[in-house]
Design a protein around this motif. Structure first.
Motif, mmCIF file in Angstrom:
data_model
loop_
_atom_site.group_PDB
_atom_site.id
_atom_site.type_symbol
_atom_site.label_atom_id
_atom_site.label_comp_id
_atom_site.label_asym_id
_atom_site.label_seq_id
_atom_site.Cartn_x
_atom_site.Cartn_y
_atom_site.Cartn_z
ATOM 1 N N PRO A 197 -0.799 -25.477 -1.880
ATOM 2 C CA PRO A 197 0.000 -25.265 -3.095
ATOM 3 C C PRO A 197 1.467 -25.615 -2.849
ATOM 4 C CG PRO A 197 -0.761 -23.161 -2.196
ATOM 5 C CD PRO A 197 -1.292 -24.235 -1.314
ATOM 6 N N ILE A 198 2.099 -26.217 -3.847
ATOM 7 C CA ILE A 198 3.547 -26.447 -3.781
ATOM 8 C C ILE A 198 4.274 -25.615 -4.840
ATOM 9 C CG2 ILE A 198 3.482 -28.677 -2.616
ATOM 10 C CD1 ILE A 198 3.720 -30.054 -5.301
ATOM 11 N N VAL A 199 3.511 -24.947 -5.694
ATOM 12 C CA VAL A 199 4.054 -23.957 -6.622
ATOM 13 C C VAL A 199 3.580 -22.603 -6.109
ATOM 14 C CG1 VAL A 199 3.956 -23.043 -8.973
ATOM 15 C CG2 VAL A 199 4.072 -25.518 -8.604
ATOM 16 N N SER A 200 4.514 -21.705 -5.889
ATOM 17 C CA SER A 200 4.135 -20.395 -5.356
ATOM 18 C C SER A 200 3.455 -19.561 -6.439
ATOM 19 C CB SER A 200 5.366 -19.649 -4.830
ATOM 20 O OG SER A 200 6.168 -19.198 -5.899
ATOM 21 N N LYS A 201 2.660 -18.616 -5.992
ATOM 22 C CA LYS A 201 2.000 -17.700 -6.918
ATOM 23 C C LYS A 201 3.043 -16.913 -7.700
ATOM 24 C CE LYS A 201 -1.712 -14.290 -7.000
ATOM 25 N NZ LYS A 201 -2.697 -13.557 -6.177
ATOM 26 N N GLU A 202 4.121 -16.538 -7.039
ATOM 27 C CA GLU A 202 5.186 -15.768 -7.684
ATOM 28 C C GLU A 202 5.853 -16.579 -8.799
ATOM 29 O OE1 GLU A 202 6.820 -12.219 -8.297
ATOM 30 O OE2 GLU A 202 5.306 -12.607 -6.790
ATOM 31 N N ASP A 203 6.155 -17.850 -8.537
ATOM 32 C CA ASP A 203 6.763 -18.705 -9.569
ATOM 33 C C ASP A 203 5.824 -18.894 -10.755
ATOM 34 O OD1 ASP A 203 9.130 -19.010 -8.195
ATOM 35 O OD2 ASP A 203 8.608 -20.960 -7.346
ATOM 36 N N MET B 249 -6.295 -22.528 -8.184
ATOM 37 C CA MET B 249 -4.986 -22.219 -7.618
ATOM 38 C C MET B 249 -5.004 -20.873 -6.905
ATOM 39 S SD MET B 249 -2.827 -24.635 -7.745
ATOM 40 C CE MET B 249 -1.476 -23.658 -7.071
ATOM 41 N N HIS B 250 -5.672 -19.872 -7.467
ATOM 42 C CA HIS B 250 -5.754 -18.570 -6.805
ATOM 43 C C HIS B 250 -6.425 -18.703 -5.437
ATOM 44 C CE1 HIS B 250 -4.058 -15.746 -9.685
ATOM 45 N NE2 HIS B 250 -4.584 -16.496 -10.642
ATOM 46 N N ILE B 251 -7.424 -19.548 -5.364
ATOM 47 C CA ILE B 251 -8.101 -19.782 -4.081
ATOM 48 C C ILE B 251 -7.153 -20.474 -3.108
ATOM 49 C CG2 ILE B 251 -9.961 -21.068 -2.946
ATOM 50 C CD1 ILE B 251 -11.637 -20.517 -5.540
ATOM 51 N N LEU B 252 -6.434 -21.489 -3.573
ATOM 52 C CA LEU B 252 -5.496 -22.199 -2.697
ATOM 53 C C LEU B 252 -4.344 -21.290 -2.257
ATOM 54 C CD1 LEU B 252 -5.465 -25.708 -4.384
ATOM 55 C CD2 LEU B 252 -6.292 -25.145 -2.083
ATOM 56 N N TRP B 253 -3.856 -20.422 -3.137
ATOM 57 C CA TRP B 253 -2.819 -19.471 -2.722
ATOM 58 C C TRP B 253 -3.349 -18.550 -1.636
ATOM 59 C CZ3 TRP B 253 -1.883 -18.831 -8.546
ATOM 60 C CH2 TRP B 253 -0.869 -19.699 -8.973
ATOM 61 N N LYS B 254 -4.592 -18.144 -1.776
ATOM 62 C CA LYS B 254 -5.212 -17.256 -0.784
ATOM 63 C C LYS B 254 -5.392 -17.972 0.552
ATOM 64 C CE LYS B 254 -9.611 -14.993 0.165
ATOM 65 N NZ LYS B 254 -11.010 -14.937 -0.278
ATOM 66 N N LEU B 255 -5.932 -19.193 0.507
ATOM 67 C CA LEU B 255 -6.235 -19.926 1.736
ATOM 68 C C LEU B 255 -5.007 -20.614 2.342
ATOM 69 C CD1 LEU B 255 -9.639 -21.578 0.735
ATOM 70 C CD2 LEU B 255 -9.273 -19.494 2.078
ATOM 71 N N GLU B 256 -4.021 -20.908 1.524
ATOM 72 C CA GLU B 256 -2.786 -21.599 1.896
ATOM 73 C C GLU B 256 -2.990 -23.089 2.152
ATOM 74 O OE1 GLU B 256 -0.806 -19.418 4.994
ATOM 75 O OE2 GLU B 256 -0.542 -17.662 3.709
ATOM 76 N N LYS B 257 -3.990 -23.472 2.900
ATOM 77 C CA LYS B 257 -4.356 -24.880 3.100
ATOM 78 C C LYS B 257 -5.871 -24.944 3.114
ATOM 79 C CE LYS B 257 -0.429 -26.516 5.758
ATOM 80 N NZ LYS B 257 0.017 -27.174 6.991
ATOM 81 N N ALA B 258 -6.430 -25.962 2.434
ATOM 82 C CA ALA B 258 -7.889 -26.009 2.367
ATOM 83 C C ALA B 258 -8.386 -27.401 2.017
ATOM 84 C CB ALA B 258 -8.402 -25.015 1.336
ATOM 85 N N PHE B 259 -9.543 -27.727 2.556
ATOM 86 C CA PHE B 259 -10.271 -28.909 2.145
ATOM 87 C C PHE B 259 -11.115 -28.521 0.936
ATOM 88 C CE2 PHE B 259 -9.472 -29.412 6.687
ATOM 89 C CZ PHE B 259 -8.934 -30.691 6.724
ATOM 90 N N VAL B 260 -11.615 -29.503 0.201
ATOM 91 C CA VAL B 260 -12.421 -29.226 -0.992
ATOM 92 C C VAL B 260 -13.595 -28.314 -0.638
ATOM 93 C CG1 VAL B 260 -13.848 -30.230 -2.817
ATOM 94 C CG2 VAL B 260 -11.694 -31.333 -2.183
#
Length: 119
Positions: free
Chosen positions: A66-72, A12-23
């Motif tokens: 991500p559909i859940v924000s890092k802040e939430d 999740m930390h990686i996805l929050w950083k990248l915002e959108k990503a393939f595997v």
């Protein structure tokens, strides 16, 4: 929100950083021992099942976001940690870090000033 495993949280930390990503993009960001591509894909699908991520499909490949924000997530995680380990007492949290010498007197003064100024 369902609790995440350590590996899911790392992803999740990686996805929050990248915002959108393939595997493959997520795999490239992992600095520790890299999991097999299929293992990582399974972890990301688990995050989708837990409603943390969604995806855009491009043929047979998926771009995840991500559909859940890092802040939430941080609010939920910190609230649970404070409740479980500090009897829901923020005073106990600050006291713990003071005793462990993880917070300085100057930091405490800055926190007091933030509280007094309502920020």
């Amino acid at each position: 929100m369902e609790k995440l495993t350590n590996k899911e949280e790392e992803i999740m930390h990686i996805l929050w950083k990248l915002e959108k990503a393939f595997v493959k993009d997520v795999l490239a960001e992992i600095t520790d021992e890299k999991p097999h591509y299929n293992t990582l894909s399974t972890i990301i699908r688990n995050l989708e099942e837990k409603a943390y991520v969604s995806y855009n499909a491009y043929g047979k490949t998926h771009q995840y976001y991500p559909i859940v924000s890092k802040e939430d997530y941080k609010k939920r995680f910190m609230t649970a940690a404070i409740d479980n380990y500090f009897n829901n007492s923020y005073k106990n949290v600050v006291s713990f870090f003071a005793k462990e010498e993880k917070i300085s007197v100057d930091d405490l003064k800055e926190i007091i000033a933030l509280i007094e100024n309502g920020k």
